[in-house]
Design a protein around this motif. Structure first.
Motif, PDB file in Angstrom:
ATOM      1  N   MET A 220      30.969  40.231  37.374  1.00 52.12           N
ATOM      2  CA  MET A 220      32.066  41.164  37.637  1.00 52.12           C
ATOM      3  C   MET A 220      33.158  41.103  36.582  1.00 52.12           C
ATOM      4  O   MET A 220      33.645  42.140  36.135  1.00 52.12           O
ATOM      5  CB  MET A 220      32.657  40.967  39.040  1.00 52.12           C
ATOM      6  N   PRO A 221      33.577  39.891  36.157  1.00 56.47           N
ATOM      7  CA  PRO A 221      34.589  39.853  35.099  1.00 56.47           C
ATOM      8  C   PRO A 221      34.148  40.596  33.835  1.00 56.47           C
ATOM      9  O   PRO A 221      34.927  41.358  33.262  1.00 56.47           O
ATOM     10  CB  PRO A 221      34.746  38.354  34.819  1.00 56.47           C
ATOM     11  N   MET A 222      32.901  40.407  33.428  1.00 55.74           N
ATOM     12  CA  MET A 222      32.472  41.080  32.206  1.00 55.74           C
ATOM     13  C   MET A 222      32.283  42.580  32.409  1.00 55.74           C
ATOM     14  O   MET A 222      32.419  43.367  31.481  1.00 55.74           O
ATOM     15  CB  MET A 222      31.204  40.433  31.653  1.00 55.74           C
ATOM     16  N   ALA A 224      34.316  44.308  34.219  1.00 59.26           N
ATOM     17  CA  ALA A 224      35.699  44.762  34.053  1.00 59.26           C
ATOM     18  C   ALA A 224      36.060  44.796  32.571  1.00 59.26           C
ATOM     19  O   ALA A 224      36.672  45.747  32.084  1.00 59.26           O
ATOM     20  CB  ALA A 224      36.652  43.842  34.818  1.00 59.26           C
ATOM     21  N   ARG A 244      31.187  37.397  44.546  1.00 58.72           N
ATOM     22  CA  ARG A 244      32.174  36.465  44.013  1.00 58.72           C
ATOM     23  C   ARG A 244      31.855  35.105  44.601  1.00 58.72           C
ATOM     24  O   ARG A 244      30.966  34.984  45.441  1.00 58.72           O
ATOM     25  CB  ARG A 244      33.604  36.903  44.313  1.00 58.72           C
ATOM     26  N   TRP A 258      30.656  47.187  45.554  1.00 59.77           N
ATOM     27  CA  TRP A 258      31.722  46.240  45.193  1.00 59.77           C
ATOM     28  C   TRP A 258      32.255  46.589  43.807  1.00 59.77           C
ATOM     29  O   TRP A 258      33.466  46.650  43.585  1.00 59.77           O
ATOM     30  CB  TRP A 258      31.143  44.835  45.212  1.00 59.77           C
ATOM     31  N   GLU A 261      34.293  49.744  43.744  1.00 63.99           N
ATOM     32  CA  GLU A 261      35.654  49.511  44.243  1.00 63.99           C
ATOM     33  C   GLU A 261      36.513  48.838  43.183  1.00 63.99           C
ATOM     34  O   GLU A 261      37.697  49.142  43.042  1.00 63.99           O
ATOM     35  CB  GLU A 261      35.604  48.645  45.509  1.00 63.99           C
ATOM     36  N   MET A 262      35.915  47.911  42.444  1.00 67.78           N
ATOM     37  CA  MET A 262      36.667  47.237  41.393  1.00 67.78           C
ATOM     38  C   MET A 262      37.106  48.238  40.329  1.00 67.78           C
ATOM     39  O   MET A 262      38.269  48.257  39.916  1.00 67.78           O
ATOM     40  CB  MET A 262      35.804  46.148  40.752  1.00 67.78           C
ATOM     41  N   ASP A 264      37.509  51.389  40.634  1.00 67.37           N
ATOM     42  CA  ASP A 264      38.512  52.286  41.219  1.00 67.37           C
ATOM     43  C   ASP A 264      39.891  51.632  41.189  1.00 67.37           C
ATOM     44  O   ASP A 264      40.887  52.258  40.803  1.00 67.37           O
ATOM     45  CB  ASP A 264      38.130  52.633  42.654  1.00 67.37           C
ATOM     46  N   ARG A 265      39.956  50.356  41.540  1.00 65.53           N
ATOM     47  CA  ARG A 265      41.236  49.652  41.511  1.00 65.53           C
ATOM     48  C   ARG A 265      41.785  49.569  40.095  1.00 65.53           C
ATOM     49  O   ARG A 265      42.992  49.516  39.880  1.00 65.53           O
ATOM     50  CB  ARG A 265      41.083  48.232  42.061  1.00 65.53           C
ATOM     51  N   MET A 266      40.886  49.520  39.142  1.00 65.78           N
ATOM     52  CA  MET A 266      41.324  49.437  37.755  1.00 65.78           C
ATOM     53  C   MET A 266      41.705  50.804  37.184  1.00 65.78           C
ATOM     54  O   MET A 266      42.123  50.905  36.041  1.00 65.78           O
ATOM     55  CB  MET A 266      40.226  48.814  36.886  1.00 65.78           C
ATOM     56  N   GLY A 268      39.564  53.472  37.053  1.00 65.45           N
ATOM     57  CA  GLY A 268      38.447  54.154  36.418  1.00 65.45           C
ATOM     58  C   GLY A 268      37.555  54.872  37.417  1.00 65.45           C
ATOM     59  O   GLY A 268      37.778  54.842  38.617  1.00 65.45           O
ATOM     60  N   ASP A 269      36.561  55.526  36.859  1.00 67.80           N
ATOM     61  CA  ASP A 269      35.596  56.243  37.684  1.00 67.80           C
ATOM     62  C   ASP A 269      34.201  55.993  37.143  1.00 67.80           C
ATOM     63  O   ASP A 269      34.019  55.771  35.952  1.00 67.80           O
ATOM     64  CB  ASP A 269      35.879  57.756  37.656  1.00 67.80           C
TER      65      ASP A 269
ATOM     66  N   ARG B 244      46.764  54.731  40.868  1.00 69.86           N
ATOM     67  CA  ARG B 244      45.841  55.285  39.875  1.00 69.86           C
ATOM     68  C   ARG B 244      46.124  56.770  39.797  1.00 69.86           C
ATOM     69  O   ARG B 244      46.948  57.286  40.549  1.00 69.86           O
ATOM     70  CB  ARG B 244      44.385  55.018  40.223  1.00 69.86           C
ATOM     71  N   TRP B 258      47.036  46.580  46.392  1.00 70.57           N
ATOM     72  CA  TRP B 258      46.018  47.216  45.547  1.00 70.57           C
ATOM     73  C   TRP B 258      45.587  46.241  44.448  1.00 70.57           C
ATOM     74  O   TRP B 258      44.392  46.074  44.195  1.00 70.57           O
ATOM     75  CB  TRP B 258      46.616  48.491  44.947  1.00 70.57           C
ATOM     76  N   MET B 262      42.022  44.368  43.592  1.00 71.43           N
ATOM     77  CA  MET B 262      41.369  44.458  42.286  1.00 71.43           C
ATOM     78  C   MET B 262      40.986  43.062  41.781  1.00 71.43           C
ATOM     79  O   MET B 262      39.858  42.828  41.350  1.00 71.43           O
ATOM     80  CB  MET B 262      42.294  45.134  41.274  1.00 71.43           C
ATOM     81  N   ARG B 265      38.024  41.720  43.613  1.00 67.06           N
ATOM     82  CA  ARG B 265      36.762  42.299  43.156  1.00 67.06           C
ATOM     83  C   ARG B 265      36.322  41.696  41.834  1.00 67.06           C
ATOM     84  O   ARG B 265      35.135  41.612  41.537  1.00 67.06           O
ATOM     85  CB  ARG B 265      36.876  43.819  42.987  1.00 67.06           C
TER      86      ARG B 265
END
Lengths: 284, 284, 284, 284
Positions: A220-222, A224, A244, A258, A261-262, A264-266, A268-269, B244, B258, B262, B265
């Motif tokens: 997940m970190p990578m 992002a 996680r 998951w 959602e990450m 989206d929080r950042m 992006g789409d 966003r 929010w 993030m 995630r």
């Protein structure tokens, strides 16, 4: 977003890790439903779960997917030539030529829209062996893939792989505008750090598409990090079964949701399959 | 995670943007409840919403927060000396000395645990003016802050600010182990990119704590980037009122939640106020 | 500055390429005279010029050097385990244990002040083979070297080697404060670019000494780059016989003098053997 | 290679620092003879040596140069608008419009082949003032320069300047394919480090030409770094009067020869004026 649903590593302990063709296909369909526009396809032996290169297994999985979903992009691996890896060994020792045809044939069935070429070798610490993809073999595969009308994708594990990819492009073995994938966090390739992924992105041709991903806990970190660098995302059971620390995913679709959602929080789409085809220059 | 609840820029159009001291304090308390361990405090005139440097306003806001929360860390700004900024102009022209004492006095009340020093000047495109923090003034402020027993924090907007910070450390104006903040995406400072934040992180002393954040639409992406680089996070209405694109936050707590999601995630966790105090070397 | 006088690659066409022990020693002495404070020592078969691991050959070369120069630091290679490399093959297949002792023994004779450990494998395009230095062998070598009172040096060719070096340090196979060497421009490792060398420098422990060098035509540019990054320099016939395009060096001392002039023009200075010993923490 | 023969800073203590127009021109001619293909032209008051923006002074210097050399490229500065800088003050306060015309007019005389635009402001520690080049003024200058058929060059001191340059390109104030100059080591802009120059190079459009240089003792090291990054070089008395620590240059030609030798040792070559015109897209 790519979802790599099963991979070819030894299967981790998970209540529902997919290996039977019908299960792999079901996972792929569910992942696509959850948002993945590309499925990275490996197949496994239906009894043992060992990695399989059998054309029939690919035929089955791809067929099951396409029966219900004609949109999602299939990214079929050419795999790795691994001495000692059961099922591959005899081909490897017999003749490189056979191996190339064997592996590529497995990949060309049903004309997947993208094909996956490992640029380099990988030191596989879990298995204690060195997997080799040597230049002449890759060059040959590259030409065969292009002649079959599929889009190759270059997978890089190390800094030197980018130099190698440049040489392949100069030789015409791969076209100049192919997407790249950076695999980070393997033992012992590029580490799963921001600095390494930025370095990698700076080595590819300007404007080239790429997917940066990390193995195991780096997934997940990578994902992002890749998004932040303008790249695409890959997640899936091939890389990890954990959302996680301490939280296992039920299945690939769970992982995809998951990640959606990450993103989206950042802010992006995730691109649809159609948008992805446009981005990669694949015909609709 | 730091939440910067109101800032000092012209207030954006929002149904509930906090400027009255009681509202600012309420936002701070809610943000802390939602997960923020540090509140970055600016105060505004209770009638107009214009930035205020009045000691009484700080006294009120800090008092209201501390009445209900003794844990959360208060990071009080020393603000910017801006020619043409109403309320500041006369002090600036009269005497730099007054200005330093005026600004620092506003900050020392109630001994907040951390103090905020702007390392450099900022070209403020929205306001069409240049805000200056010149060396002698900062050095003086730095000494006063340390003498008052508060932890300074160095806010950098540009590459040269890191060189400047090094010089300040060499002069003893700031201690060597202070946390840094990188402000990205302003016009015209360091851009809100992965490369710029990585560059920034590579300029600070090894092991120094830092918070990288981005203004306006860069807020969540840069929060993610900071986490990936080993840094801390800041969000809040001072930077943006949007979660966003097209999705406005109801209030600061909304923004904090929010960001918490993030981070979750991405596989991370937000430190509590106690853990943050330990990380920053503040007494519990 | 290190001068690597002969190396172990196939000898290039040069009127005076050193391979006989007396010639190698003479080149080392002349290089030291010209300014090199470290000599990187490989030995070759006195008849054929093929790489030699024979203890007697090392004994002779080192002896001839020490007979006239007690100051210069000798950096003796542990070499590479290369299947197919004459002289090594039988040891390798018999027993890893023998190989380690064979190679290290060759290196411990006369207690050179520094020892050279290849961190990783190298794809040797010129020879068409893969040279392997696997973890257990390196760990063992590392311990033996330290027990013998010599300073190991970690040679990295690829990004993953730095991760590997970190793991070795965690295991105690190498001490934390060892000097590093970055080998750039090999096929296919880290390329000979500023960005790759900066990446490499950012991976090693803060304050660690390093020498960045480039093979063949990258030799002088990478020497300059290493100096600009705060590193040390290596030149010599092991890397190239050309001063610059079309201009062959007469001998290693010629190469060293050229590099000394380059460093001088860049505003730098070359450390003496005594200063180098201090820098590396070697006893005088 | 650009040689900046005199600059506009307070003159250092040097037996022969050029300020009279005939001396400045002689220095320029000698520098061109020594290898410089571009001369960066500032002019000074013939009595006092103070920076001059007088059209007549430019006219004289350029005329003297062109009388003997028609090949070398002249890069005439648009200078900086500095409140408090003698000779500029009245124009600045009167009208921005006048200032733009005044400065640009000084530059357009004799149609130099390249023009120099300062992208940003510079905090001048030596003089204790802030020099401002604000957006509207630069945009106007940019258009005037292009209309006059000269090639603008963008000089960046800080990270934000690159963002600013992007905005100017988007507005059409500067064409997309202009050469850049990075000024490193000023107080307080980008530092004179490899990392900063690499960062700078990564911000400009792919394929854009650039010259990275460092002020004072950073001159030769940063010239080397620029070359290693694929950029061009600038040296000259405007930046330093020292070849290296403790070794003063007799004149600009001396400095140019020293740099030519450094480049040669690094394996590079200096382009002739003709080759430089081709590189920059200037007509021969």
């Amino acid at each position: 977003m790519t979802c790599a649903v099963t991979g070819s590593s030894p299967m981790p302990t998970h209540p529902d890790f997919p290996f039977r063709p019908d299960h792999v296909a079901a996972e792929a369909l569910a992942a696509a439903e959850a948002g993945a526009s590309i499925i990275h396809v490996h197949v496994r032996d239906r009894e043992t779960g060992d990695p399989s290169q059998a054309l029939e297994d690919y035929r089955e999985v791809v067929g099951l997917i396409r029966a219900k979903n004609n949109e999602v992009i299939l990214n079929v691996t050419t795999g790795r030539a691994a001495p000692g890896c059961r099922g591959m060994k005899t081909r490897r020792l017999r003749s490189r030529h056979t191996d190339v045809h064997g592996r590529t044939a497995a990949g060309t069935y049903s004309r997947p829209a993208a094909r996956h070429v490992h640029a380099r070798h990988l030191y596989d610490a879990a298995m204690g062996r060195v997997a080799i993809n040597l230049d002449p073999m890759i060059t040959k595969m590259g030409h065969m893939i292009q002649d079959a009308g599929v889009l190759p994708e270059i997978e890089c594990f190390e800094a030197g792989d980018f130099v190698f990819a440049d040489d392949l492009m100069a030789k015409g073995a791969i076209p100049k505008h192919v997407p790249f994938t950076f695999v980070l966090g393997t033992k012992y390739g590029l580490p799963a750090t921001s600095e390494a992924m930025l370095y990698a992105r700076n080595q590819i041709p300007r404007g080239a598409r790429f997917t940066g991903f990390g193995v195991s806990r780096h997934s997940m970190p990578m994902a992002a990090q890749s998004m932040l660098l303008g790249g695409n995302i890959r997640v899936g059971f091939e890389d990890t079964i954990y959302l996680r620390r301490g939280q296992m995913a039920a299945n690939n679709a769970d992982m995809v949701r998951w990640a959606v959602e990450m993103v989206d929080r950042m802010g992006g789409d995730i691109a649809s399959a159609g948008e992805t085809r446009a981005m990669l220059g694949l015909k609709q």
